[in-house]
Design a protein around this motif. Structure first.
Motif, PDB file in Angstrom:
ATOM      1  N   ILE A   1       0.778  -0.887  -0.075  1.00  0.00           N
ATOM      2  CA  ILE A   1      -0.001  -0.059  -0.389  1.00  0.00           C
ATOM      3  C   ILE A   1       1.164   1.636   0.003  1.00  0.00           C
ATOM      4  CG2 ILE A   1      -1.406   1.352   1.613  1.00  0.00           C
ATOM      5  CD1 ILE A   1      -2.997  -1.110   2.403  1.00  0.00           C
ATOM      6  N   ALA A   2       0.443   1.957  -1.040  1.00  0.00           N
ATOM      7  CA  ALA A   2       1.669   3.143  -1.346  1.00  0.00           C
ATOM      8  C   ALA A   2       0.206   4.752  -1.315  1.00  0.00           C
ATOM      9  CB  ALA A   2       2.280   3.866  -2.033  1.00  0.00           C
ATOM     10  N   VAL A   3       0.675   5.792  -0.053  1.00  0.00           N
ATOM     11  CA  VAL A   3      -0.481   6.847  -0.454  1.00  0.00           C
ATOM     12  C   VAL A   3       0.723   8.057  -0.642  1.00  0.00           C
ATOM     13  CG1 VAL A   3      -1.635   5.336   0.704  1.00  0.00           C
ATOM     14  CG2 VAL A   3       0.049   6.941   1.693  1.00  0.00           C
TER      15      VAL A   3
ATOM     16  N   HIS B   1       3.660  -4.168   2.820  1.00  0.00           N
ATOM     17  CA  HIS B   1       4.696  -3.209   3.117  1.00  0.00           C
ATOM     18  C   HIS B   1       3.943  -1.615   2.944  1.00  0.00           C
ATOM     19  CE1 HIS B   1       7.725  -5.767   2.752  1.00  0.00           C
ATOM     20  NE2 HIS B   1       7.191  -6.685   1.787  1.00  0.00           N
ATOM     21  N   PHE B   2       4.557  -0.808   3.230  1.00  0.00           N
ATOM     22  CA  PHE B   2       3.618   0.442   3.334  1.00  0.00           C
ATOM     23  C   PHE B   2       4.621   1.734   3.013  1.00  0.00           C
ATOM     24  CE2 PHE B   2       1.076  -2.591   5.919  1.00  0.00           C
ATOM     25  CZ  PHE B   2      -0.378  -1.984   6.256  1.00  0.00           C
ATOM     26  N   THR B   3       4.519   2.200   2.192  1.00  0.00           N
ATOM     27  CA  THR B   3       4.701   3.967   1.727  1.00  0.00           C
ATOM     28  C   THR B   3       4.688   4.832   1.692  1.00  0.00           C
ATOM     29  OG1 THR B   3       6.477   2.148  -0.270  1.00  0.00           O
ATOM     30  CG2 THR B   3       6.430   4.562  -0.321  1.00  0.00           C
ATOM     31  N   ASP B   4       4.655   5.797   2.449  1.00  0.00           N
ATOM     32  CA  ASP B   4       3.915   7.148   2.680  1.00  0.00           C
ATOM     33  C   ASP B   4       5.031   7.996   1.732  1.00  0.00           C
ATOM     34  OD1 ASP B   4       3.422   9.445   3.614  1.00  0.00           O
ATOM     35  OD2 ASP B   4       3.539   8.950   5.673  1.00  0.00           O
ATOM     36  N   ILE B   5       4.784   8.584   0.409  1.00  0.00           N
ATOM     37  CA  ILE B   5       5.419   9.203   0.043  1.00  0.00           C
ATOM     38  C   ILE B   5       4.913  10.898   0.648  1.00  0.00           C
ATOM     39  CG2 ILE B   5       4.946  10.231  -2.578  1.00  0.00           C
ATOM     40  CD1 ILE B   5       4.145   6.870  -2.755  1.00  0.00           C
TER      41      ILE B   5
ATOM     42  N   ARG C   1      11.719  -0.611  -4.391  1.00  0.00           N
ATOM     43  CA  ARG C   1      13.046  -0.252  -3.428  1.00  0.00           C
ATOM     44  C   ARG C   1      11.656  -0.805  -1.632  1.00  0.00           C
ATOM     45  NH1 ARG C   1      17.229   4.375  -4.290  1.00  0.00           N
ATOM     46  NH2 ARG C   1      17.752   3.735  -5.836  1.00  0.00           N
ATOM     47  N   LYS C   2      10.745  -0.172  -2.033  1.00  0.00           N
ATOM     48  CA  LYS C   2       9.516  -0.570  -0.638  1.00  0.00           C
ATOM     49  C   LYS C   2       9.586  -0.248   0.286  1.00  0.00           C
ATOM     50  CE  LYS C   2       7.214  -4.892  -2.309  1.00  0.00           C
ATOM     51  NZ  LYS C   2       7.789  -5.326  -3.329  1.00  0.00           N
ATOM     52  N   LYS C   3      10.352   1.170   0.097  1.00  0.00           N
ATOM     53  CA  LYS C   3      10.667   2.271   1.394  1.00  0.00           C
ATOM     54  C   LYS C   3       9.490   2.690   1.890  1.00  0.00           C
ATOM     55  CE  LYS C   3      13.868   5.474   1.391  1.00  0.00           C
ATOM     56  NZ  LYS C   3      14.859   6.453   0.640  1.00  0.00           N
ATOM     57  N   ARG C   4       9.429   2.499   3.466  1.00  0.00           N
ATOM     58  CA  ARG C   4       8.734   3.165   4.552  1.00  0.00           C
ATOM     59  C   ARG C   4       7.813   4.524   4.158  1.00  0.00           C
ATOM     60  NH1 ARG C   4       5.028   4.245   6.559  1.00  0.00           N
ATOM     61  NH2 ARG C   4       4.343   3.886   8.818  1.00  0.00           N
ATOM     62  N   VAL C   5       8.931   5.545   3.870  1.00  0.00           N
ATOM     63  CA  VAL C   5       8.585   6.552   4.400  1.00  0.00           C
ATOM     64  C   VAL C   5       9.622   7.588   3.334  1.00  0.00           C
ATOM     65  CG1 VAL C   5       8.736   9.048   5.444  1.00  0.00           C
ATOM     66  CG2 VAL C   5       7.480   7.248   6.474  1.00  0.00           C
ATOM     67  N   VAL C   6       9.437   8.244   2.287  1.00  0.00           N
ATOM     68  CA  VAL C   6      10.086   9.490   1.406  1.00  0.00           C
ATOM     69  C   VAL C   6       9.777  10.361   1.164  1.00  0.00           C
ATOM     70  CG1 VAL C   6       8.954   8.764  -0.694  1.00  0.00           C
ATOM     71  CG2 VAL C   6      11.338   9.427  -0.557  1.00  0.00           C
ATOM     72  N   VAL C   7      10.419  11.742   1.730  1.00  0.00           N
ATOM     73  CA  VAL C   7      10.131  12.683   1.569  1.00  0.00           C
ATOM     74  C   VAL C   7      10.790  13.290  -0.175  1.00  0.00           C
ATOM     75  CG1 VAL C   7      10.296  15.304   1.585  1.00  0.00           C
ATOM     76  CG2 VAL C   7      10.090  13.234   4.198  1.00  0.00           C
TER      77      VAL C   7
END
Length: 241
Positions: A126-128, A170-174, A208-214
């Motif tokens: 899940i990515a948002v 997996h979660f990615t908060d963009i 890369r299934k990064k968890r948080v990316v700024v």
């Protein structure tokens, strides 16, 4: 075959991410409110793209998501790109409430649907797209910054819930800074980024299934210092954009 559902793919970042995933060989299902825009994007790669008109603020959105998943033959990645925001220093109630309907109610409706799908399936991603605006409450955009903080916290909570329930989700908060999209069609904004370049950074983070990316480095520095500002000082800063 990798399969992704993108909600909010009719313009801006969602559309650019869709194009990049298609180039990488993904099969994608795209959804949004403007059916004509969905059809135009589908025409660029009809063998890889399925479409579904969907409005996250409407109660039938989860059912329509299920329809799109069936059309696609499954879902490995759920990517939520839909959101609205406005500067509203006059605190017009309808602007604040509309922002909440999309960024809180619609967000929750779609993310919980994706979570439950992946829970039943046994795995998923899940990515948002949230925003750096969730870092601090912005006086010129109260509902926008507050709803983005909600999104950050909600994904944190779901990530913990998935671990508690031993789920392989997996979660990615963009969290982008200012991006040249319809969302910022009025006003002048510093360090404005182009949607295409932002989409490339997002796709790298997804792979890369990064968890948080700024996004990008300038905003990572900005957010670092924002977090260090004490509340008493933040409340006195005359932030206008």
């Amino acid at each position: 075959m990798k399969r992704a559902i993108i909600i909010g793919a009719t313009s801006g970042i969602g559309e650019e991410v869709a194009k990049l995933l298609v180039q990488q060989g993904w099969h994608i299902g795209i959804a949004g409110r403007r059916e004509e825009a969905l059809k135009n994007l589908q025409a660029t790669a009809p063998g890889q793209i399925e479409i579904q008109r969907l409005d996250v603020t409407e109660a039938d959105a989860p059912t329509l998501l299920e329809t799109l998943i069936r059309k696609l033959g499954g879902m490995d990645l759920f990517f939520l790109s839909s959101g609205i925001g406005s500067q509203n220093p006059d605190l017009l109630p309808e602007i604040e409430l509309n922002t909440t309907r999309t960024n809180v109610e619609g967000f929750t409706r779609m993310v919980t649907s994706a979570f439950n799908y992946f829970k039943a399936r046994g795995e998923g991603h899940i990515a948002v797209i949230s925003s750096i605006a969730g870092t601090k409450g912005l006086g010129i955009a109260p509902a926008y910054s507050a709803t983005k903080r909600f999104q950050n916290t909600y994904i944190d909570a779901l990530a913990q819930l998935a671990r508690m329930q031993h789920l392989n989700i997996h979660f990615t908060d963009i969290r982008p800074g200012f991006v040249a999209t319809d969302l910022l069609k009025s006003g002048k904004f510093p360090m404005l980024m182009q949607a295409g370049q932002v989409a490339k950074s997002i796709v790298r983070a997804l792979n890369r299934k990064k968890r948080v990316v700024v996004i990008d480095g300038r905003y990572r520095v900005l957010v670092f210092f924002w977090r260090m500002i004490p509340r008493w000082l933040w409340e006195r800063l005359p932030i206008k954009n």
